[in-house]
Scaffold this active site. Structure first.
Site, mmCIF file in Angstrom:
data_model
loop_
_atom_site.group_PDB
_atom_site.id
_atom_site.type_symbol
_atom_site.label_atom_id
_atom_site.label_comp_id
_atom_site.label_asym_id
_atom_site.label_seq_id
_atom_site.Cartn_x
_atom_site.Cartn_y
_atom_site.Cartn_z
ATOM 1 N N CYS A 2 0.843 -1.187 0.000
ATOM 2 C CA CYS A 2 0.000 0.000 0.000
ATOM 3 C C CYS A 2 0.890 1.253 0.000
ATOM 4 O O CYS A 2 2.063 1.185 0.345
ATOM 5 C CB CYS A 2 -0.866 0.036 1.249
ATOM 6 S SG CYS A 2 -1.621 -1.527 1.647
ATOM 7 N N ARG A 27 2.239 0.956 -6.138
ATOM 8 C CA ARG A 27 2.514 0.077 -5.002
ATOM 9 C C ARG A 27 1.308 -0.766 -4.607
ATOM 10 O O ARG A 27 1.445 -1.807 -3.980
ATOM 11 C CB ARG A 27 2.949 0.922 -3.797
ATOM 12 C CG ARG A 27 4.230 1.673 -4.025
ATOM 13 C CD ARG A 27 4.565 2.492 -2.812
ATOM 14 N NE ARG A 27 4.905 1.640 -1.692
ATOM 15 C CZ ARG A 27 6.134 1.348 -1.319
ATOM 16 N NH1 ARG A 27 7.143 1.839 -1.984
ATOM 17 N NH2 ARG A 27 6.368 0.564 -0.291
ATOM 18 N N TRP A 75 -3.529 -2.211 -1.156
ATOM 19 C CA TRP A 75 -3.432 -3.553 -1.743
ATOM 20 C C TRP A 75 -3.897 -4.477 -0.622
ATOM 21 O O TRP A 75 -3.216 -4.632 0.387
ATOM 22 C CB TRP A 75 -1.992 -3.838 -2.145
ATOM 23 C CG TRP A 75 -1.805 -5.133 -2.874
ATOM 24 C CD1 TRP A 75 -1.895 -5.320 -4.228
ATOM 25 C CD2 TRP A 75 -1.465 -6.401 -2.311
ATOM 26 N NE1 TRP A 75 -1.649 -6.637 -4.523
ATOM 27 C CE2 TRP A 75 -1.378 -7.323 -3.374
ATOM 28 C CE3 TRP A 75 -1.234 -6.855 -1.016
ATOM 29 C CZ2 TRP A 75 -1.075 -8.657 -3.189
ATOM 30 C CZ3 TRP A 75 -0.928 -8.196 -0.822
ATOM 31 C CH2 TRP A 75 -0.842 -9.076 -1.905
ATOM 32 N N ASN A 101 0.090 0.450 6.428
ATOM 33 C CA ASN A 101 0.686 -0.466 5.466
ATOM 34 C C ASN A 101 1.329 -1.583 6.290
ATOM 35 O O ASN A 101 2.066 -1.299 7.223
ATOM 36 C CB ASN A 101 1.749 0.302 4.665
ATOM 37 C CG ASN A 101 2.407 -0.534 3.605
ATOM 38 O OD1 ASN A 101 1.996 -1.656 3.341
ATOM 39 N ND2 ASN A 101 3.435 0.023 2.978
ATOM 40 N N GLY A 102 1.041 -2.838 5.992
ATOM 41 C CA GLY A 102 1.622 -3.946 6.758
ATOM 42 C C GLY A 102 0.535 -4.867 7.280
ATOM 43 O O GLY A 102 -0.618 -4.790 6.837
ATOM 44 N N GLU A 485 12.249 -15.773 -16.607
ATOM 45 C CA GLU A 485 11.876 -14.364 -16.502
ATOM 46 C C GLU A 485 10.908 -13.976 -17.634
ATOM 47 O O GLU A 485 9.940 -13.244 -17.407
ATOM 48 C CB GLU A 485 13.142 -13.495 -16.523
ATOM 49 C CG GLU A 485 12.952 -11.999 -16.542
ATOM 50 C CD GLU A 485 12.195 -11.433 -15.348
ATOM 51 O OE1 GLU A 485 11.915 -12.164 -14.386
ATOM 52 O OE2 GLU A 485 11.840 -10.244 -15.398
ATOM 53 N N LYS A 489 7.180 -12.475 -17.031
ATOM 54 C CA LYS A 489 6.726 -11.189 -17.591
ATOM 55 C C LYS A 489 5.398 -11.370 -18.304
ATOM 56 O O LYS A 489 4.485 -10.559 -18.163
ATOM 57 C CB LYS A 489 7.730 -10.614 -18.601
ATOM 58 C CG LYS A 489 8.999 -10.020 -18.087
ATOM 59 C CD LYS A 489 8.850 -8.732 -17.313
ATOM 60 C CE LYS A 489 8.604 -9.015 -15.872
ATOM 61 N NZ LYS A 489 9.681 -9.027 -14.954
ATOM 62 N N GLU A 492 2.431 -12.117 -15.760
ATOM 63 C CA GLU A 492 1.978 -11.069 -14.842
ATOM 64 C C GLU A 492 1.276 -9.917 -15.538
ATOM 65 O O GLU A 492 0.388 -9.308 -14.951
ATOM 66 C CB GLU A 492 3.115 -10.576 -13.938
ATOM 67 C CG GLU A 492 4.244 -9.893 -14.626
ATOM 68 C CD GLU A 492 5.357 -9.504 -13.663
ATOM 69 O OE1 GLU A 492 5.105 -9.326 -12.469
ATOM 70 O OE2 GLU A 492 6.497 -9.382 -14.119
ATOM 71 N N HIS A 508 11.098 -34.155 -20.397
ATOM 72 C CA HIS A 508 10.752 -34.893 -19.181
ATOM 73 C C HIS A 508 9.362 -34.535 -18.664
ATOM 74 O O HIS A 508 9.088 -34.647 -17.481
ATOM 75 C CB HIS A 508 11.816 -34.648 -18.104
ATOM 76 C CG HIS A 508 13.171 -35.079 -18.546
ATOM 77 N ND1 HIS A 508 13.551 -36.392 -18.597
ATOM 78 C CD2 HIS A 508 14.212 -34.359 -19.036
ATOM 79 C CE1 HIS A 508 14.795 -36.465 -19.066
ATOM 80 N NE2 HIS A 508 15.206 -35.238 -19.339
ATOM 81 N N LYS A 607 3.841 -3.234 -6.519
ATOM 82 C CA LYS A 607 5.251 -3.083 -6.884
ATOM 83 C C LYS A 607 6.194 -3.615 -5.815
ATOM 84 O O LYS A 607 7.122 -4.340 -6.117
ATOM 85 C CB LYS A 607 5.556 -1.615 -7.192
ATOM 86 C CG LYS A 607 6.973 -1.367 -7.680
ATOM 87 C CD LYS A 607 7.216 -1.999 -9.028
ATOM 88 C CE LYS A 607 8.642 -1.802 -9.500
ATOM 89 N NZ LYS A 607 8.952 -2.737 -10.600
HETATM 90 C C1 F6R Z 1 8.133 -9.173 -11.403
HETATM 91 C C2 F6R Z 1 8.463 -8.422 -10.223
HETATM 92 C C3 F6R Z 1 8.532 -9.141 -8.926
HETATM 93 C C4 F6R Z 1 9.685 -8.583 -8.083
HETATM 94 C C5 F6R Z 1 9.678 -9.199 -6.692
HETATM 95 C C6 F6R Z 1 10.839 -8.736 -5.863
HETATM 96 O O1 F6R Z 1 8.125 -8.368 -12.540
HETATM 97 O O2 F6R Z 1 8.649 -7.238 -10.272
HETATM 98 O O3 F6R Z 1 8.648 -10.506 -9.106
HETATM 99 O O4 F6R Z 1 10.880 -8.870 -8.740
HETATM 100 O O5 F6R Z 1 8.478 -8.864 -6.057
HETATM 101 O O6 F6R Z 1 10.828 -7.357 -5.715
HETATM 102 P P1 F6R Z 1 12.106 -6.552 -5.277
HETATM 103 O O7 F6R Z 1 13.119 -6.703 -6.353
HETATM 104 O O8 F6R Z 1 11.643 -5.150 -5.111
HETATM 105 O O9 F6R Z 1 12.590 -7.158 -4.008
#
Ligand code: F6R
Length: 612
Positions: A2, A27, A75, A101-102, A485, A489, A492, A508, A607
């Protein structure tokens, strides 16, 4: 997760809070709300499910006029994202208003205790319990500050909070435990935020709160204390980036902007850190631990999501070029599986935000077990950056799009620099190899730009595959984590199911999924695994899968096997994950936009994941 914003000063707070919330929306973005103290010292509030932009028009600007206020973009953790559960929350007497937040882990116990004291609740949230707990203590002590302090000593869990008190309307009290919180010092005003992005257009002078601290903010003064009531002196820090860096700058989405920024971002990661004549790398932030790094018997890399993928690439780099046994751990698993960590171990924590709760918890566990901790972090001054023994910033600049792009490639660059630094010292990388890598580094940003300049080519492929229900991503060696990765991408931001595998693992199990509806993305650089990759491609082709190959420009063979080819310039294996990531980022971006998805704020995501 949040976002929190607060304002106390001479100006009308509503617009400042709103502008801040918009900047923090990346966020968390399922609901939002504000509470403002008016001239008659009433606290007026409005909150609603939805995105900040959509809600702005509904806010009654006259009702919410006032020079002290707090706001929140949520969030959801406890309670579904509806109007009622949105923040701010009030205690039952409407004396205390709070944004949080938390997670308050013992909220059920506290709720029971407060119910016995006659308190009632109107939401499902842990936050409302905290508001009532503060009011409970306020009624006994008659002091807002003491009430917040006493309430927080009863709380287990994490919080970043900002609260108002109707009976003491001249202040905002904020406190932090595990959730970032800071305040900016303007002229006769203070702006509170969980992220510098909401402060930067007012002032660059900020004070970061540490865990276990609270601050009492008035329009022209502030006081920082621990929850145990000890006074704290804290230096003012400067925010290092500019407003333009957190705006879209003509791009349709932050994600597209951030993909396109990568050549410059990568330059910022290595600028001033490598001698191009000799290939010698110097990372100032690691000076204090460099002997430990050079003598390391074992390195453990950890992070979450994209950062975990970077860690996997780092494992390949460190083992290949430094011959140091390296392990990769999910930060979220690390502390729960009683890891065997020795005092000689180096634990490297990778995090864009520097605030991810699981990565922070892994850091604390590693420290507790006596390891040397090293951070690879983007956000300057973030929790993890401050808590590690030593660290290196990736200098990617602010990353606003929820899907990580430039932070990933800059994390790879930081790992490459650490690898070169250790490898040179240990003699596991020869002088000539070092020089060759340094020479390649000089031209790498231009090669990245060549891929970026051809981004329109991806739109056609995106149209072809936008309705696919599944995707497979396959790669080998350094590029296996890149496959993971790429799949992440796509998942998500487009909500298409995708999986990444080491290409040979496909036989496999996953090969059972292949039919004419299955697009398979192969990362096929011309390296020592090329022939094997071609065999894997043929196996898919024989089962009518659709082949999209990421291949180098000099590869004249791949067209015999591929339905679509995305070309990248040739590079050295150590940098190949950096170049190969870019087509995968574009592929997911253009597929998501073709499906009309909100790429910057995908559903259910936030985020920085500051709760476990
Ligand atoms: C995917 C993404 C997440 C972050 C993960 C860790 O695109 O952004 O998987 O990589 O939440 O976040 P950080 O790097 O901020 O610890």
């Amino acid at each position: 997760m949040c976002g929190i914003v607060g304002y106390i000063g001479k100006r009308n707070s509503l617009q400042i809070i709103f502008d801040g919330l918009k900047r923090l929306e990346y966020r968390g973005y399922d609901s939002a709300g504000v509470a403002v103290i008016d001239e008659d010292n009433n606290i007026n509030s409005f909150k609603k499910a939805g995105k900040v932009k959509e809600l702005e028009v509904e806010f009654d600007k006259d009702l919410l006029a006032g020079k002290i206020g707090i706001g929140h973009t949520r969030w959801a953790t406890h309670g579904e994202p509806n109007d009622n559960n949105a923040h701010p929350h009030f205690d039952m007497n409407k004396n205390i208003t709070i944004v949080h937040n938390g997670i308050i882990e013992n909220y059920k116990t506290l709720k029971k205790k407060l119910s016995l004291e006659g308190f009632t609740f109107s939401t499902d949230t842990d936050t409302e319990v905290l508001a009532n707990l503060i009011e409970f203590h306020y009624k006994q002590k008659g002091s807002f500050e003491i009430a917040v302090r006493l309430a927080l000593t009863e709380v287990e869990g994490t919080y970043g909070i900002a609260c108002l008190c109707k009976s003491e309307p001249d202040k905002i009290i904020i406190a932090r435990m595990g959730s970032p919180l800071m305040f900016g010092l303007g002229k006769d005003e203070i702006i509170v935020s969980s992220d510098a992005a909401a402060i930067i257009n007012h002032t660059k002078n900020v004070i970061y709160l540490e865990d276990g601290e609270m601050a009492i903010l008035k329009k022209d003064s502030f006081q920082i204390k621990t929850i145990e009531d000890e006074d704290i002196y804290r230096e003012v820090q400067k925010i290092e980036y500019d407003l333009e860096e957190i705006e879209k700058g003509g791009f349709e989405h932050f994600m597209l902007k951030e993909i396109c920024e990568q050549p410059e971002a990568i330059r910022n990661t290595y600028r001033g850190r490598i001698n191009f004549e000799t290939g010698v790398v110097k990372l100032g932030g690691l000076e204090s631990v460099k002997e430990k790094l050079f003598n390391a018997k074992r390195i453990i890399l950890t992070g979450c999501g994209t950062a975990w993928h970077a860690a996997l690439v780092g494992e390949y780099m460190l083992e290949q070029y430094c011959r140091i046994p390296t392990e990769v751990e999910y930060a979220s698993e690390f502390r729960y599986r009683n890891p065997i960590i020795n005092k000689d171990d180096i634990v490297i924590l990778i995090s864009q935000s520097g605030e991810t709760a699981d990565t922070h918890a892994a850091l604390k566990e590693a420290k507790k077990l006596g390891a040397t901790t090293v951070g690879i972090v983007n956000v300057v001054g973030s929790t993890i950056a401050r808590a590690v023994d030593a660290g290196t910033y990736i200098h990617a600049g602010p990353e606003i799009g929820v899907a990580s792009t430039k932070a990933f490639t800059c994390q790879l660059m930081s790992l490459a620099l650490i690898t070169l630094m250790i490898g040179k010292n240990k003699g596991t990388i020869s002088e000539s190899e070092l020089k060759e890598i340094a020479d390649e580094l000089k031209v790498l940003p231009d090669k990245m730009k060549q891929i970026i300049d051809k981004r329109n080519d991806y739109k056609f492929i995106a149209e072809e595959f936008k309705d696919s229900r599944n995707f497979l991503y396959l790669g080998r060696g350094f590029n296996f984590p890149v496959a993971l990765e790429g799949a992440l991408k796509l998942k998500e931001i487009s909500y298409i199911h995708a999986e990444g595998y080491p290409a040979a693992e496909m036989k496999h199990g996953p090969i059972a999924l292949i039919d004419e509806n299955m697009p398979v993305v192969f990362i096929a650089p011309k390296d020592k695994t090329y022939d094997k990759i071609i065999s894997n491609i043929e196996e898919i082709k024989a089962r009518k899968g659709k082949i999209i190959s990421i291949a180098t420009e000099d590869d004249n063979e791949i067209q015999n096997y591929s339905d679509y080819i995305l070309r990248v310039p040739n590079t050295l294996p150590i940098f190949s994950p950096i170049l190969n990531s870019i087509p995968l980022q574009f592929l997911s971006y253009y597929i998501a936009t073709a499906r009309d998805c909100n790429v910057d704020q995908p559903r259910n995501l936030a985020k920085s994941v500051t709760v476990e």
